[in-house]
Design a protein around this motif. Structure first.
Motif, PDB file in Angstrom:
ATOM      1  N   GLU A   1       0.816  -1.214   0.000  1.00 10.96           N
ATOM      2  CA  GLU A   1       0.000   0.000   0.000  1.00 10.96           C
ATOM      3  C   GLU A   1       0.852   1.268   0.000  1.00 10.96           C
ATOM      4  O   GLU A   1       0.457   2.289  -0.553  1.00 10.96           O
ATOM      5  CB  GLU A   1      -0.945  -0.024   1.202  1.00 10.96           C
ATOM      6  N   VAL A   2       2.058   1.201   0.627  1.00 11.22           N
ATOM      7  CA  VAL A   2       2.973   2.340   0.595  1.00 11.22           C
ATOM      8  C   VAL A   2       3.468   2.588  -0.819  1.00 11.22           C
ATOM      9  O   VAL A   2       3.548   3.735  -1.272  1.00 11.22           O
ATOM     10  CB  VAL A   2       4.168   2.098   1.554  1.00 11.22           C
ATOM     11  N   HIS A   3       3.783   1.502  -1.533  1.00  6.41           N
ATOM     12  CA  HIS A   3       4.312   1.644  -2.894  1.00  6.41           C
ATOM     13  C   HIS A   3       3.227   1.919  -3.922  1.00  6.41           C
ATOM     14  O   HIS A   3       3.469   2.626  -4.916  1.00  6.41           O
ATOM     15  CB  HIS A   3       5.077   0.377  -3.289  1.00  6.41           C
ATOM     16  N   TYR A   4       2.035   1.376  -3.707  1.00  4.69           N
ATOM     17  CA  TYR A   4       0.949   1.542  -4.668  1.00  4.69           C
ATOM     18  C   TYR A   4      -0.310   2.020  -3.939  1.00  4.69           C
ATOM     19  O   TYR A   4      -1.238   1.240  -3.693  1.00  4.69           O
ATOM     20  CB  TYR A   4       0.666   0.232  -5.407  1.00  4.69           C
ATOM     21  N   PRO A   5      -0.338   3.308  -3.581  1.00  4.20           N
ATOM     22  CA  PRO A   5      -1.505   3.839  -2.868  1.00  4.20           C
ATOM     23  C   PRO A   5      -2.790   3.664  -3.682  1.00  4.20           C
ATOM     24  O   PRO A   5      -2.801   3.868  -4.906  1.00  4.20           O
ATOM     25  CB  PRO A   5      -1.165   5.330  -2.703  1.00  4.20           C
ATOM     26  N   GLY A   6      -3.846   3.275  -3.009  1.00  7.11           N
ATOM     27  CA  GLY A   6      -5.132   3.141  -3.677  1.00  7.11           C
ATOM     28  C   GLY A   6      -5.319   1.850  -4.444  1.00  7.11           C
ATOM     29  O   GLY A   6      -6.350   1.666  -5.112  1.00  7.11           O
ATOM     30  N   ILE A   7      -4.375   0.928  -4.359  1.00 10.74           N
ATOM     31  CA  ILE A   7      -4.505  -0.343  -5.068  1.00 10.74           C
ATOM     32  C   ILE A   7      -5.697  -1.124  -4.516  1.00 10.74           C
ATOM     33  O   ILE A   7      -6.033  -1.014  -3.333  1.00 10.74           O
ATOM     34  CB  ILE A   7      -3.203  -1.165  -4.938  1.00 10.74           C
ATOM     35  N   LYS A   8      -6.341  -1.900  -5.368  1.00 13.94           N
ATOM     36  CA  LYS A   8      -7.518  -2.656  -4.960  1.00 13.94           C
ATOM     37  C   LYS A   8      -7.144  -3.692  -3.901  1.00 13.94           C
ATOM     38  O   LYS A   8      -6.253  -4.510  -4.109  1.00 13.94           O
ATOM     39  CB  LYS A   8      -8.141  -3.350  -6.168  1.00 13.94           C
ATOM     40  N   LYS A   9      -7.845  -3.635  -2.782  1.00 16.81           N
ATOM     41  CA  LYS A   9      -7.510  -4.513  -1.665  1.00 16.81           C
ATOM     42  C   LYS A   9      -7.756  -5.985  -1.996  1.00 16.81           C
ATOM     43  O   LYS A   9      -7.009  -6.859  -1.536  1.00 16.81           O
ATOM     44  CB  LYS A   9      -8.318  -4.110  -0.423  1.00 16.81           C
ATOM     45  N   ASN A  10      -8.799  -6.259  -2.804  1.00 20.51           N
ATOM     46  CA  ASN A  10      -9.078  -7.666  -3.124  1.00 20.51           C
ATOM     47  C   ASN A  10      -7.987  -8.249  -4.023  1.00 20.51           C
ATOM     48  O   ASN A  10      -7.652  -9.433  -3.925  1.00 20.51           O
ATOM     49  CB  ASN A  10     -10.451  -7.835  -3.768  1.00 20.51           C
TER      50      ASN A  10
END
Length: 279
Positions: A190-199
């Protein structure tokens, strides 16, 4: 002067304690762990968090400890003497400061990274014992002693490819970076790819940890390889349900980001063949 992590680097409590203990003791911090677990990046983030300059010394198999202090170019001096160059009269013109010299003489405290110390000859760490312990060294050609104006924060990384001498280990504060658990790796993603789909992250990391647990795997994929793989999944717009679209194909999608040798690829191909036979 305390390190409490940064927005770009997920550091657990034990790692922050180790960094701050090494700073307080004014001892080198020896960091071990699997390749790709963020050892080198730690030094960069410490420098960023404490607003200090970073000096990197990347060790290779041919690196000698003397190169970190200084190098004396006797060949160039001999050539200049034969050509009648006036530079010949001043020996300092032929001395090239190394990374330790630069760290010791910096205008302010710096972070000195000695990266992958286990790549060098076994005598390499022994040859740095006194210099790192006393924060000074002697230049034989000029008869001067280079002493640290400000004691640097020294971070030394090792991939555990060879044992380090006991005398060297006694002078360091040690920390082993464990491979992150799924919750920690989720935070790193999440730090490297903010907003990435959690699923997608959940499905990808589930498969990633399953791959790491496959018996007989020669090289387990690292944290950095997990990040590369997830980046490719996002770029190719792979849906979470498509990660397991074909249960008989044991090779993960875009497996080249995770499996880095033919033995491991063949292992997964054999698993797929066995799955088809049982099916």
């Amino acid at each position: 002067m305390r390190f409490e992590g940064t927005a770009a680097y997920v550091a657990d409590k034990d790692l922050m304690i180790a960094v701050n203990a090494a700073i307080a003791l004014e001892r080198p911090l020896l960091v071990k762990g699997e390749p790709g677990t963020g050892k080198t990046e730690l030094a960069r983030q410490i420098a960023a968090a404490l607003n200090l300059d970073l000096i990197e010394w990347n060790v290779k198999s041919t690196t000698k400890a003397q190169q970190g202090l200084y190098e004396y170019d006797a060949v160039s001096r001999l050539r200049d003497s034969q050509l009648g160059d006036a530079r010949f009269n001043e020996i300092r013109n032929y001395i090239k400061p190394g990374k330790l010299w630069n760290a010791f003489t910096a205008d302010q405290k710096v972070v000195l990274l000695i990266d992958e110390i286990d790549k060098a000859d076994i005598e390499f760490p022994n040859d740095l014992l006194q210099e790192l312990d006393r924060n000074e060294f002697f230049v034989y050609e000029t008869g001067e002693t280079i002493q640290a104006v400000h004691r640097p924060i020294v971070i030394i990384t090792s991939n555990n490819e060879k044992e380090l001498p006991d005398a060297f280990l006694r002078r360091c504060f040690f920390h082993y970076i464990k491979f992150p658990d799924v919750d920690t790796l989720t935070r790193i993603v999440e730090v490297h790819y903010p907003g990435i789909k959690k699923n997608l992250v959940r499905a990808a990391l589930t498969q990633f940890y399953e791959i790491r647990e496959v018996a007989g795997l020669k090289k387990k994929p690292s944290t950095s390889e997990a990040l590369d793989w997830i980046r490719l999944l996002v770029a190719d717009d792979v849906a979470p349900e498509d990660l397991r679209a074909d249960p008989k194909n044991a090779l993960p999608k875009l497996h080249g980001a995770l499996l880095k040798n033919e033995q491991d690829v063949h292992l997964f191909e054999r698993l797929a063949f066995m799955a088809r036979r049982q099916g």
